[in-house]
Design an enzyme around this catalytic site. Structure first.
Site, short mmCIF file in Angstrom:
data_model
loop_
_atom_site.label_atom_id
_atom_site.label_comp_id
_atom_site.label_asym_id
_atom_site.label_seq_id
_atom_site.Cartn_x
_atom_site.Cartn_y
_atom_site.Cartn_z
CG ASP A 1 -2.82 9.01 1.76
OD1 ASP A 1 -3.21 8.35 2.74
OD2 ASP A 1 -3.43 9.97 1.29
CD GLU A 2 3.60 10.79 3.23
OE1 GLU A 2 2.94 10.03 3.99
OE2 GLU A 2 3.68 12.01 3.41
CG HIS B 1 -0.99 4.07 8.72
ND1 HIS B 1 -0.34 4.18 9.91
CD2 HIS B 1 -1.00 5.30 8.18
CE1 HIS B 1 0.02 5.44 10.10
NE2 HIS B 1 -0.37 6.14 9.06
CB THR C 1 -11.81 12.17 6.85
OG1 THR C 1 -11.33 12.52 8.14
CG2 THR C 1 -10.69 12.17 5.84
N GLY D 1 -12.11 6.06 0.53
CA GLY D 1 -12.29 5.54 -0.83
C GLY D 1 -12.26 6.65 -1.88
N GLY E 1 6.76 -2.57 -4.13
CA GLY E 1 5.50 -3.29 -4.05
C GLY E 1 4.93 -3.17 -2.66
P1 GDP Z 1 0.18 5.48 4.75
O1 GDP Z 1 -1.03 6.12 5.37
O2 GDP Z 1 1.32 6.42 4.64
O3 GDP Z 1 0.54 4.19 5.38
O4 GDP Z 1 -0.20 5.18 3.23
P2 GDP Z 1 -1.53 4.47 2.65
O5 GDP Z 1 -1.71 3.16 3.27
O6 GDP Z 1 -2.66 5.39 2.68
O7 GDP Z 1 -1.14 4.36 1.11
C1 GDP Z 1 -0.10 3.62 0.65
C2 GDP Z 1 -0.63 2.60 -0.35
O8 GDP Z 1 0.39 2.17 -1.20
C3 GDP Z 1 -1.16 1.33 0.28
O9 GDP Z 1 -2.22 0.84 -0.48
C4 GDP Z 1 0.03 0.38 0.22
O10 GDP Z 1 -0.31 -1.00 0.23
C5 GDP Z 1 0.62 0.76 -1.08
N1 GDP Z 1 2.07 0.62 -1.18
C6 GDP Z 1 3.01 0.95 -0.26
N2 GDP Z 1 4.25 0.81 -0.77
C7 GDP Z 1 4.09 0.40 -2.07
C8 GDP Z 1 4.98 0.14 -3.14
O11 GDP Z 1 6.20 0.25 -3.02
N3 GDP Z 1 4.43 -0.22 -4.34
C9 GDP Z 1 3.09 -0.34 -4.52
N4 GDP Z 1 2.65 -0.70 -5.73
N5 GDP Z 1 2.21 -0.08 -3.53
C10 GDP Z 1 2.70 0.29 -2.33
#
Ligand code: GDP
Length: 425
Positions: free
Chosen positions: A14-15, A42, A131, A304, A416
């Site tokens: 979730d990075e 993602h 999950t 969720g 963002g």
């Molecule tokens: P992934 O599985 O590594 O792709 O990560 P996730 O999708 O589970 O979680 C990342 C969350 O952070 C998502 O809701 C993205 O839209 C959000 N996000 C990613 N980069 C940024 C950022 O720089 N700022 C903010 N506010 N949200 C971000």
């Protein structure tokens, strides 16, 4: 010559890998998912809207990009069909021209999901926090050589014989170990017709395709699921996932082990989050945690579930950088910390055997305590920053502190979720 990159998680997942892949596909022709299944999400925000992708690579939104599900993924036909439908219904093209599935990917069977749920129920209050997407039973069966390869769908007679054998074997576990209902051949026939037939047009020898793409000088991007600390071999076992999340595994899981990975972009969140059970040394609690969770909207993309949150963990992050062999870092969600007066940074752990900057053996993590330093907050909205100079001095110092501690250049700073909310240094 082609230039191949991997976008991988440095921490617990979730990075923000999806948002980085979505951004970086601009310079790539092919995006490959090489491990994991539909058990994580993602999140991508772009001109089509906001999407939670589970199995399909995040390159699906870019015209001309070919997306590959490699042999290392847990191919869940049900989830995949649903995801394809969802994307199509929202105007995103998904066709055999831009999505290919390795004929050597194993199929996640309906009983894998059942077994996941049955085992978590048996564990009651000792659950791992699965999950319940069937991932652990799937990979166990794969290593026992008890799965069906996607390519077998093209050999219906042999497939029926294979399925009957697996059915007989699996029903023993379902009925005699867990006291659950058995599967029947009719149930599997329905599953084949409803979920496997529709994905057949995408299945091919992706190894041949990738070799050709390399020969043509195409740039390949490997997309990981979860993070280094969830790697089956080197993560926080047993609170890991059941596959290898590391960049080193990417060419194998893609289906062409000879591929080079020229660049490893490690994605690190500006603070820590973790979904599910297991040690999480920097965890915050109470109001402090609630505030950070709300600011970062830390709820799982797949389930969720409220994510556990904490300060940035330099001990775990340095370990993750080493495991991934990261050549550069994308630091995400820096904007989320804008409300903080003082920002905690975990610089060391206090363990039973003393203070350490090295990530300990999993058993020691349970009693490890974080040692914090505090950085000045910047207390202003940075979501509009697009150049390094646009960031307040305190925000730059925070980034530099992490960079020097982990020994890897932070090349991207994300402020963002939108594609353009990025600073390239
Ligand atoms: P992934 O599985 O590594 O792709 O990560 P996730 O999708 O589970 O979680 C990342 C969350 O952070 C998502 O809701 C993205 O839209 C959000 N996000 C990613 N980069 C940024 C950022 O720089 N700022 C903010 N506010 N949200 C971000």
């Amino acid at each position: 010559m082609s230039r191949n990159s991997a976008v991988v998680g440095i921490n617990w997942g979730d990075e923000g890998k999806g948002r980085m892949v979505d951004l970086l596909t601009a310079g790539h022709d092919v995006v490959v998912r090489y491990q994991g299944g539909g058990n994580a999400g993602h999140t991508v925000v772009n001109e089509y809207g906001k999407f939670s992708l589970h199995l399909i690579p995040s390159g699906i939104f870019r015209k001309g990009v070919v997306n590959v599900l490699g042999s290392g993924v847990a191919l869940d036909p049900e989830n995949l069909c649903r995801e394809i439908e969802e994307l199509r219904s929202r105007g995103v093209e998904v066709s055999p021209d831009n999505l290919m599935i390795s004929e050597r990917a194993s199929l996640l069977m309906p009983w894998h999901r059942d077994l996941d749920a049955l085992e978590e129920a048996r564990l009651a209050d000792r659950q791992y926090g699965s999950t319940k997407q069937g991932i652990a039973p799937f990979y166990s069966d794969k290593y026992q050589k008890k799965t069906v390869l996607a390519g077998e769908l093209f050999y219906p007679d042999e497939l029926r014989v294979h399925l009957r054998e697996l059915l007989e074997w699996k029903n023993l576990t379902l009925t005699r170990v867990y006291g659950a209902k058995p599967y029947t051949m009719e149930m599997l026939e329905r599953w084949l017709a409803d979920f496997c037939e529709p994905i057949k047009p995408y299945i091919c020898d992706t190894g041949v395709y990738l070799a050709k793409a390399e020969a043509e000088g195409k740039n390949v991007l490997f997309e990981a699921q979860l993070g280094a600390l969830r790697d089956l071999d080197l993560g926080i076992y047993p609170y890991t996932t059941s596959s290898n999340t590391l960049a080193a595994y990417a060419p194998i899981g893609a289906g062409l082990p000879s591929m080079r990975v020229d660049e490893v972009i490690g994605v690190v969140k500006a603070y820590s989050t973790c979904v599910g059970e297991g040690p999480f040394v920097c965890e915050m609690s109470g109001e402090e945690a609630e505030r950070l969770r709300e600011a970062g909207f830390e709820y799982g993309a797949k389930t969720g579930r409220a994510r556990r949150v904490g300060a940035v963990d330099l001990v775990a992050t340095r370990y993750g950088v080493r495991l991934q062999g990261a050549t550069c870092i994308a630091l995400t969600k820096l904007d989320v910390l804008s409300y903080m007066d003082k920002i905690p940074v975990c610089v060391r752990y206090r363990t039973a055997s003393g203070e350490t900057e090295d990530f300990p053996f999993p058993t020691e993590l349970d009693s490890a305590e974080p040692v914090f330093e505090y950085m000045e907050g910047w207390k202003s909205d940075i979501s509009g920053a697009r150049r390094w100079e646009d960031l307040p001095a305190a925000a730059r110092e925070y980034v530099l502190k992490i960079e020097s501690a982990i020994g890897c250049p932070i090349t991207y700073v994300s402020v963002g979720p939108e594609r353009e909310s990025i600073i390239y240094r």
